[in-house]
Motif scaffolding. Structure first.
Motif, mmCIF file in Angstrom:
data_model
loop_
_atom_site.group_PDB
_atom_site.id
_atom_site.type_symbol
_atom_site.label_atom_id
_atom_site.label_comp_id
_atom_site.label_asym_id
_atom_site.label_seq_id
_atom_site.Cartn_x
_atom_site.Cartn_y
_atom_site.Cartn_z
ATOM 1 N N VAL A 1 51.079 51.922 12.772
ATOM 2 C CA VAL A 1 50.676 52.557 11.104
ATOM 3 C C VAL A 1 50.478 53.328 10.571
ATOM 4 C CG1 VAL A 1 48.994 51.922 9.867
ATOM 5 C CG2 VAL A 1 48.983 50.787 11.779
ATOM 6 N N GLY A 2 50.567 54.860 10.884
ATOM 7 C CA GLY A 2 51.445 55.727 9.895
ATOM 8 C C GLY A 2 52.840 55.951 9.546
ATOM 9 N N ALA A 3 53.363 55.480 10.984
ATOM 10 C CA ALA A 3 54.484 56.052 11.340
ATOM 11 C C ALA A 3 55.487 54.649 10.245
ATOM 12 C CB ALA A 3 55.722 55.271 12.635
ATOM 13 N N ALA A 4 54.233 53.556 9.829
ATOM 14 C CA ALA A 4 55.152 52.383 8.940
ATOM 15 C C ALA A 4 54.683 52.432 7.479
ATOM 16 C CB ALA A 4 54.061 51.287 9.428
ATOM 17 N N ARG A 5 53.903 53.815 7.431
ATOM 18 C CA ARG A 5 53.706 54.123 5.535
ATOM 19 C C ARG A 5 54.796 54.963 5.627
ATOM 20 N NH1 ARG A 5 53.630 57.132 2.298
ATOM 21 N NH2 ARG A 5 51.381 56.807 0.899
ATOM 22 N N ASP A 6 55.574 55.812 6.631
ATOM 23 C CA ASP A 6 55.765 56.945 6.294
ATOM 24 C C ASP A 6 57.030 56.611 5.871
ATOM 25 O OD1 ASP A 6 54.269 59.107 6.744
ATOM 26 O OD2 ASP A 6 54.645 59.469 8.786
ATOM 27 N N ALA A 7 57.459 55.611 6.480
ATOM 28 C CA ALA A 7 59.043 54.746 6.850
ATOM 29 C C ALA A 7 59.218 54.333 5.327
ATOM 30 C CB ALA A 7 59.449 54.331 7.719
ATOM 31 N N THR A 8 57.824 53.446 4.614
ATOM 32 C CA THR A 8 57.695 52.823 3.821
ATOM 33 C C THR A 8 57.181 52.816 2.741
ATOM 34 O OG1 THR A 8 56.192 51.703 4.139
ATOM 35 C CG2 THR A 8 57.556 50.321 4.786
ATOM 36 N N GLY A 9 56.370 54.047 3.231
ATOM 37 C CA GLY A 9 56.177 55.131 1.435
ATOM 38 C C GLY A 9 55.300 54.001 0.729
ATOM 39 N N GLY A 10 54.822 52.936 1.318
ATOM 40 C CA GLY A 10 53.465 52.188 0.439
ATOM 41 C C GLY A 10 52.333 51.955 1.858
ATOM 42 N N TRP A 11 52.008 51.040 1.434
ATOM 43 C CA TRP A 11 50.362 50.229 2.688
ATOM 44 C C TRP A 11 51.044 48.771 2.798
ATOM 45 C CZ3 TRP A 11 48.333 53.433 5.605
ATOM 46 C CH2 TRP A 11 48.607 54.714 5.604
#
Length: 411
Positions: A371-381
Motif C-alpha cells: 500500500v505504501g509503495a502504491a502511494r509512493d508510485a502514484t503520489g496519491g491515495w
C-alpha cells in the motif's frame, strides 16, 4: 448454574484473557515508535521491523506452531504461548537494539502458537451452539487488548520510559496465566499430549492415540487438498491484508485527504479498532439467526464501503472508519467460526487453523509495504485504496463460496 456450565464459563474467561495477550503487546510499539527511534538511533527499515516482524512470524511460524500443538496438546501449548509472550516482552525491554528485535521475534513466535491453538480449544471445549458467540467474544478481546495498549502506552512512557511502558504489558501474561490455570487446572496446563477434552461438550472427536500418545485421525482430514479450506485461507488473506493495510496507513490518509493534524488523525483512526468489538460480537448473532452465508455477505458489503467511501467522500471518514472497523472485527470472527464448523476433529481443527492463518498472515505481512509503495508510485491515495478494495473483493468471493460449501457439508 451447573458444574458443567461453570467449567465452560471458566474456559471462556481463560480464552478472553488469552485474547488480550495476542495483540496488545504487538500494537503497544506504535505509540512510542518515535521515542524508540530516537533512543536506539534506528533507521526507517529497522523501525519497520518492530511492527512487521510479528506478522511475518505469524506466517512463518504457523506450521511449527501446529506441529507443537499436535505433539504437546492444546493445553500445554496454550501455557507455552502465555509464558513465551511474557518472556519476549521482558527481553524486548531489557537492552539495546538486539534485545528489542529478539524480544519482538519471540513475542511474534509465541503469539503464533496462541493464534492457532485458541480455535482448537473453542472447538474442543465450547458447546456447538455457543461456538459463534464465544469466537466473537475472543476476537473482541483481541481488539480490546489493542485498544488498551494504544491508549495507555504513551502516557506510561512519559512516566517510566518506553521500556517501562512496554514491559508493563507483561501484566496481560500474568492475567492470562492465572485465568488459564483456574480454567483447566495446573496439572492439565502442564501435561504433555493431553488428548481428551477438558469439558465434555457432546462433540465426538474422531481421533485415536498411537503408542507415543500423539492424536492420530481415524479418517483422513484434508486441508491443503480441500477446496473449502483453500477458499477460507484466501478469504482470511483478503481480510487480514485489508486490515493491516488500513491500520498502517489510515492516519496518514486522514492527514493527507481530510487535513487532520497528526495527533487528530491518530486519535480519529482509533475508531477503526474500537468499532471492531461491535462487529465481532454482532456477527455471531446474525449467523445464528440468518446463517453464516448471510453473515459473510453483510460483513463484505460493510467492509467494501470503507475504501469506496474514502475514495468518494473522504470528509465522511468517521462513518467509513466505523463501518470498516465493525466489518474487520466481524470478518475475522466469521472466518474463525467457519474454521470451527468445517473441522471434523481436534487434529483437523489444528491443521485447518494453521493453514488458514499461515496463508492469510503471509499475504497480510506485505500489505503495509504494498500500500505504501502504491502511494509512493502514484503520489496519491486512489491506487492504494483500490489495492485494499481488490483484497476485499477476494474476501467477498472466497468467503461467500467457503460459507456456502461449509453449510452444504453440514446439511
Amino acid at each position: 448454574m451447573t458444574a458443567r456450565s461453570a467449567r465452560v464459563g471458566a474456559v471462556v474467561v481463560g480464552i478472553l484473557l488469552v485474547g488480550l495477550l495476542l495483540r496488545g503487546p504487538i500494537v503497544a510499539v506504535a505509540p512510542v515508535t518515535a521515542t524508540i527511534r530516537g533512543e536506539l538511533d534506528l533507521s526507517s527499515a529497522q523501525l519497520g521491523l518492530l511492527t512487521s516482524l510479528p506478522v511475518l512470524c505469524f506466517a512463518i511460524m504457523t506450521p511449527f506452531a501446529s506441529r507443537l500443538i499436535g505433539r504437546a496438546g492444546a493445553n500445554l501449548a496454550t501455557t507455552i504461548a502465555i509464558v513465551g509472550v511474557g518472556a519476549g516482552s521482558i527481553l524486548r525491554s531489557a537492552g539495546g537494539l538486539e534485545a528489542t528485535i529478539v524480544g519482538t521475534v519471540l513475542i511474534g513466535a509465541f503469539v503464533t502458537i496462541g493464534n492457532v491453538v485458541v480455535p482448537v480449544i473453542i472447538r474442543r471445549d465450547i458447546p456447538r451452539p455457543r461456538v459463534g458467540i464465544v469466537t466473537g467474544a475472543y476476537t473482541s478481546s483481541l481488539n480490546v487488548g489493542s485498544m488498551i495498549t494504544s491508549i495507555a502506552t504513551a502516557p506510561l512512557a512519559e512516566q517510566f520510559g518506553w521500556r517501562g511502558a512496554l514491559v508493563t504489558w507483561t501484566a496481560f501474561s500474568l492475567l492470562a496465566l492465572a485465568g488459564w490455570l483456574l480454567a483447566i487446572g495446573p496439572r492439565a496446563a502442564a501435561r504433555w499430549g493431553t488428548v481428551r477434552p477438558t469439558i465434555e461438550t457432546g462433540a465426538i472427536d474422531t481421533v485415536a492415540v498411537d503408542t507415543s500418545g500423539i492424536p492420530v485421525p481415524r479418517r483422513s482430514a484434508r486441508t491443503w487438498t480441500s477446496a473449502t479450506a483453500v477458499l477460507l485461507s484466501l478469504a482470511f488473506a483478503g481480510q487480514a491484508f485489508s486490515y493491516y493495510g488500513l491500520t498502517a496507513w489510515l492516519p496518514t490518509i486522514l492527514a493527507d485527504e481530510v487535513g487532520l493534524s497528526a495527533s487528530a488523525a491518530g486519535t480519529g483512526s482509533s475508531v477503526f479498532q474500537v468499532a471492531a468489538i461491535a462487529g465481532a460480537l454482532g456477527v455471531p448473532l446474525i449467523a445464528a439467526r440468518r446463517g453464516l452465508t448471510v453473515a459473510v455477505c453483510l460483513v463484505a458489503v460493510t467492509w467494501l464501503s470503507a475504501p469506496i467511501g474514502l475514495l468518494l467522500a473522504p470528509e465522511a471518514w468517521l462513518l467509513w472508519g466505523t463501518l470498516g472497523g465493525a466489518a474487520q472485527g466481524g470478518g475475522i470472527t466469521v472466518v474463525f467460526v467457519l474454521v470451527v464448523h468445517l473441522s471434523r476433529s481436534g487434529a483437523h481443527a489444528r491443521g485447518l487453523s494453521a493453514m488458514v492463518q499461515g496463508v492469510g498472515y503471509a499475504l497480510a505481512a506485505t500489505a503495509p509495504t504494498l500500500v505504501g509503495a502504491a502511494r509512493d508510485a502514484t503520489g496519491g491515495w486512489v491506487v492504494p485504496l483500490l489495492v485494499v478494495l481488490g483484497a476485499l473483493l477476494v474476501f467477498t468471493g472466497c468467503g461467500f463460496a467457503g460459507a456456502y460449501r461449509t453449510r452444504s457439508r453440514a446439511a
